[in-house]
Write a protein that holds these residues in place. Sequence first.
Motif, short mmCIF file in Angstrom:
data_model
loop_
_atom_site.label_atom_id
_atom_site.label_comp_id
_atom_site.label_asym_id
_atom_site.label_seq_id
_atom_site.Cartn_x
_atom_site.Cartn_y
_atom_site.Cartn_z
N LEU A 1 41.81 34.82 27.36
CA LEU A 1 40.85 33.96 28.07
C LEU A 1 41.57 32.95 28.96
O LEU A 1 41.21 32.76 30.12
N LEU A 2 42.57 32.29 28.40
CA LEU A 2 43.29 31.26 29.16
C LEU A 2 44.08 31.87 30.32
O LEU A 2 44.04 31.34 31.44
N SER A 3 44.80 32.95 30.06
CA SER A 3 45.60 33.53 31.14
C SER A 3 44.71 34.14 32.22
O SER A 3 45.00 34.00 33.41
N GLY A 4 43.60 34.78 31.84
CA GLY A 4 42.69 35.33 32.83
C GLY A 4 42.04 34.26 33.69
O GLY A 4 41.93 34.41 34.91
N THR A 5 41.63 33.18 33.07
CA THR A 5 41.02 32.07 33.81
C THR A 5 42.03 31.44 34.77
O THR A 5 41.72 31.19 35.94
N LEU A 6 43.23 31.21 34.28
CA LEU A 6 44.26 30.60 35.13
C LEU A 6 44.61 31.52 36.30
O LEU A 6 44.72 31.06 37.45
N GLN A 7 44.76 32.81 36.04
CA GLN A 7 45.06 33.75 37.13
C GLN A 7 43.93 33.78 38.15
O GLN A 7 44.19 33.82 39.36
N ALA A 8 42.69 33.78 37.69
CA ALA A 8 41.56 33.83 38.62
C ALA A 8 41.50 32.56 39.46
O ALA A 8 41.24 32.62 40.67
N VAL A 9 41.74 31.41 38.85
CA VAL A 9 41.70 30.14 39.60
C VAL A 9 42.78 30.12 40.67
O VAL A 9 42.55 29.73 41.81
N VAL A 10 43.97 30.60 40.32
CA VAL A 10 45.09 30.55 41.27
C VAL A 10 44.95 31.61 42.36
O VAL A 10 45.16 31.33 43.54
N PHE A 11 44.60 32.84 41.99
CA PHE A 11 44.67 33.95 42.94
C PHE A 11 43.36 34.28 43.65
O PHE A 11 43.38 34.99 44.66
N ASN A 12 42.21 33.84 43.15
CA ASN A 12 40.94 34.24 43.76
C ASN A 12 40.84 33.85 45.24
O ASN A 12 40.41 34.68 46.05
N PRO A 13 41.22 32.65 45.65
CA PRO A 13 41.13 32.32 47.08
C PRO A 13 41.97 33.26 47.96
O PRO A 13 41.54 33.67 49.04
N TYR A 14 43.15 33.63 47.50
CA TYR A 14 44.02 34.51 48.28
C TYR A 14 43.50 35.95 48.28
O TYR A 14 43.55 36.63 49.30
N ASP A 15 43.02 36.41 47.12
CA ASP A 15 42.45 37.76 47.05
C ASP A 15 41.25 37.89 47.99
O ASP A 15 41.12 38.88 48.71
N LYS A 16 40.40 36.88 47.99
CA LYS A 16 39.20 36.92 48.83
C LYS A 16 39.59 36.85 50.31
O LYS A 16 39.04 37.59 51.14
N ALA A 17 40.55 36.00 50.64
CA ALA A 17 40.99 35.88 52.03
C ALA A 17 41.63 37.18 52.51
O ALA A 17 41.40 37.61 53.65
N LEU A 18 42.39 37.83 51.66
CA LEU A 18 43.00 39.10 52.03
C LEU A 18 41.92 40.17 52.25
O LEU A 18 41.96 40.92 53.23
N TYR A 19 40.95 40.22 51.38
CA TYR A 19 39.85 41.17 51.52
C TYR A 19 39.10 40.94 52.83
O TYR A 19 38.82 41.87 53.59
N LEU A 20 38.76 39.68 53.12
CA LEU A 20 38.01 39.37 54.34
C LEU A 20 38.84 39.64 55.60
O LEU A 20 38.30 40.06 56.63
N SER A 21 40.14 39.41 55.54
CA SER A 21 40.98 39.67 56.71
C SER A 21 41.02 41.16 57.03
O SER A 21 41.01 41.56 58.20
#
Length: 176
Positions: free
Chosen positions: A74-94
């Motif tokens: 739970l902790l590692s998944g939440t931390l990874q999502a908080v850190v990487f979600n903005p970049y994953d979404k930006a890459l997808y939209l680009s």
Amino acid sequence: MAAAEQPPTSTVGLSATASAHAQAPASPCEASSSSSTSAMGLFPAWAIRPLQAPPPLHVPHRQLSAGQALLCALLSGTLQAVVFNPYDKALYLSVLHCRPFLAAENFRRPFQGFSQAVLHRIFSGGIFFALEDMLARPWNRVLPHNPSLAACAVGLTAGAANGALLNPPYGRASGR
């Protein structure tokens, strides 16, 4: 005999002041100006040290309980999502809109879709670390004399199993 009158221990044919200058320098800074080198003449005498065995790479660890493993996932998944979600979404939209990655439009509302990202990363992290924990002991038995290779095999096996579990084949097996 007084301390000043004792003969120097390494002064065969040298005066006391000459033997003091012939000793190894006290620090590397002094060594750069000194002409004292090793027998091969490549390195200063202070830089040559005897070989020592490296510290052991494999440190045995205790098995986590199911509750501890779930909390870690739970902790590692939440931390990874908080850190990487903005970049994953930006890459997808680009890629979707054929625009540069660092365009401001790609970073608007960076946490849209955050719940899906958290769930995916919790599952992937939880499965990976559980598999890693389960596979460490068997691989260390197979490769007892090479802990680095065993750790590599554990990571590769856990990652392959994680990928297979999280990305099931879609469609019919007849060629789709």
